[in-house]
Design an enzyme around this catalytic site. Sequence first.
Site, PDB file in Angstrom:
ATOM      1  N   GLU A 121       0.846  -1.052   0.010  1.00  0.00           N
ATOM      2  CA  GLU A 121      -0.042  -0.067   0.013  1.00  0.00           C
ATOM      3  C   GLU A 121       0.851   1.180   0.083  1.00  0.00           C
ATOM      4  O   GLU A 121       0.496   2.306  -0.559  1.00  0.00           O
ATOM      5  CB  GLU A 121      -1.029   0.028   1.299  1.00  0.00           C
ATOM      6  CG  GLU A 121      -1.894  -1.086   1.127  1.00  0.00           C
ATOM      7  CD  GLU A 121      -2.672  -1.316  -0.060  1.00  0.00           C
ATOM      8  OE1 GLU A 121      -3.151  -0.317  -0.764  1.00  0.00           O
ATOM      9  OE2 GLU A 121      -3.290  -2.508  -0.413  1.00  0.00           O
ATOM     10  N   HIS A 123       1.416   2.197  -3.483  1.00  0.00           N
ATOM     11  CA  HIS A 123       0.376   2.941  -3.965  1.00  0.00           C
ATOM     12  C   HIS A 123       0.513   4.554  -3.591  1.00  0.00           C
ATOM     13  O   HIS A 123       0.259   5.370  -4.120  1.00  0.00           O
ATOM     14  CB  HIS A 123      -1.022   2.260  -3.663  1.00  0.00           C
ATOM     15  CG  HIS A 123      -1.496   1.130  -4.343  1.00  0.00           C
ATOM     16  ND1 HIS A 123      -1.485   1.196  -5.563  1.00  0.00           N
ATOM     17  CD2 HIS A 123      -1.862   0.030  -3.913  1.00  0.00           C
ATOM     18  CE1 HIS A 123      -2.041   0.028  -6.232  1.00  0.00           C
ATOM     19  NE2 HIS A 123      -1.996  -1.036  -5.122  1.00  0.00           N
ATOM     20  N   GLU A 151      -1.040  -0.224  -9.887  1.00  0.00           N
ATOM     21  CA  GLU A 151      -0.653  -1.572  -9.113  1.00  0.00           C
ATOM     22  C   GLU A 151       0.906  -1.988  -9.466  1.00  0.00           C
ATOM     23  O   GLU A 151       1.379  -2.610  -8.565  1.00  0.00           O
ATOM     24  CB  GLU A 151      -1.510  -2.847  -9.540  1.00  0.00           C
ATOM     25  CG  GLU A 151      -1.319  -4.016  -8.978  1.00  0.00           C
ATOM     26  CD  GLU A 151      -2.164  -3.885  -7.457  1.00  0.00           C
ATOM     27  OE1 GLU A 151      -2.711  -2.996  -7.207  1.00  0.00           O
ATOM     28  OE2 GLU A 151      -1.835  -4.808  -7.010  1.00  0.00           O
TER      29      GLU A 151
HETATM   30 MG    MG Z   1      -2.911  -2.967  -4.817  1.00  0.00          MG
END
Ligand code: MG
Length: 508
Positions: A277, A280, A306
Amino acid sequence: MKSNSWKELRKIDHEVYLLKHVSSLLGWDQETYMPSRGIEERAEQISLLETLIHEKITSEAMKEALEGAKEKPEIEEETGKESLFKPLTPVHRAAFLREWDRRVERARKIPKNLVSRLSYATSVGQAKWAQAKKEASFNLFKPYLEEILILTRELAAALEFKDSPYDPLLDEYEPGMKCAILTPLFEQLRKDLAPMLKEIIATSNVDDTCLYLPFPKEAQHAFGERILNAIGFPWERARLDVSVHPFTSTLGRDDVRITTRYNPTYFPTAIFGIIHEAGHGLYDLGFGDDIRGTILAEGVSLGIHESQSRFWENCIGRHRAFWTYWFPILKNEYLPALEQVPFDTFLKSINRVRPSLIRVEADEVTYPLHILLRYKLEKALIEDTLSLSDLPAAWNDGMEELIGIRPSHDGEGVLQDIHWSMGSFGYFPTYALGTLYAAQFFSSLLKQYPLVLREVEQGKFGTVVQWLKENVHVHGKVFPAEELCRKVSGSSLDSNYFLQYVREKYLH
Ligand code: MG
């Protein structure tokens, strides 16, 4: 042409940007701290905001402003000195118009009543899916999925397409991607990966009990925070919280929230979740100053988004160099029970490759195969060449063929993912694209900075962070994914980078 087109366009753009963040805040709160009975009004609140956003995008004011601005793309300076908005550069202006054109055209094609019918069908569908999954009974979910599927085909028809009704659905998540590109890409990947996988599985047997040691949640959290600190995760612009399903949500220019979950007897869930995460999060925090606060300050596609999480989680976070630094810290300061575990056993354990039934728990090598199966099936469902009655068997046969393992019931088979109940057809491929982009970008980084892993071995991430920021993050949506990929790596998306990555990591 009205003289204030640009001014109006920038104003609507910024309002949409703000409304989306308000909506994200409500969604983030719902998944983290909201008391359970808050859900009913919360659903109404979010739905109202989404309607307001949709109305703004499809309004006549927006249409006029966009058309006016397209007629005179060069006179954006008219927004004036008193304007809140910095004028965009010519390259950004073109991208800005391209993005708004795309979004407005899409939104205007979708009939309003279809949006509300889909929203109703998927909210009922999600509840039915959860129940069906619990009872491992596809038949319970089938009539609801049927309804969602009919509406999704209607949506595809409204959005228009040339070759496959799947194309416009895919385009929502991965703009510019088409079945005509994806099918051969995935087919080649399957062919090349199959023999490698056999060989890897035969050689990667390891006793991974060291991953199941009791490890208190608080200590896992502290270790995760320590890694985030080393990556330079900016706490004054971000938070880490807990949710059932880990996610990243952007609530503002300088406000990104990531979440994880803690399993006290299996720490990889939390630690790799946090690293994933954070990847991201760094993307959303890294958009260039000159595009911040506009439609361009977003990930260019879900596949590219991603790629950032997988780059950190797998290419870096599961690399020998990473754990050369972090393993001693982990066992000396956080998990003394690891004392007896050799480094190589630990490293092999976190990289163990084996056929498994559940996508979200799959290793990085078999993971794309889970996606290939979903792509093939959902495309066939949308194209109406596979009936829902045949879906569970097609799933089980596909798992056996691709991964070599057969689910014993629908709960661990066709019902495992929430996506179809949400009407998110076309979403799955972006996970595999992320894996492929990540490997391709990682190869570029290593080519440009051959010694970068020596820094990682010393717990230093400055070069990696800076490289990703300069090459990927700052651009936001300025370049389409295909173009960005060529800028970063010198070539179009190519599954050979991933295959080479797997070969070097697992077959050396
Ligand atoms: Mg992801």
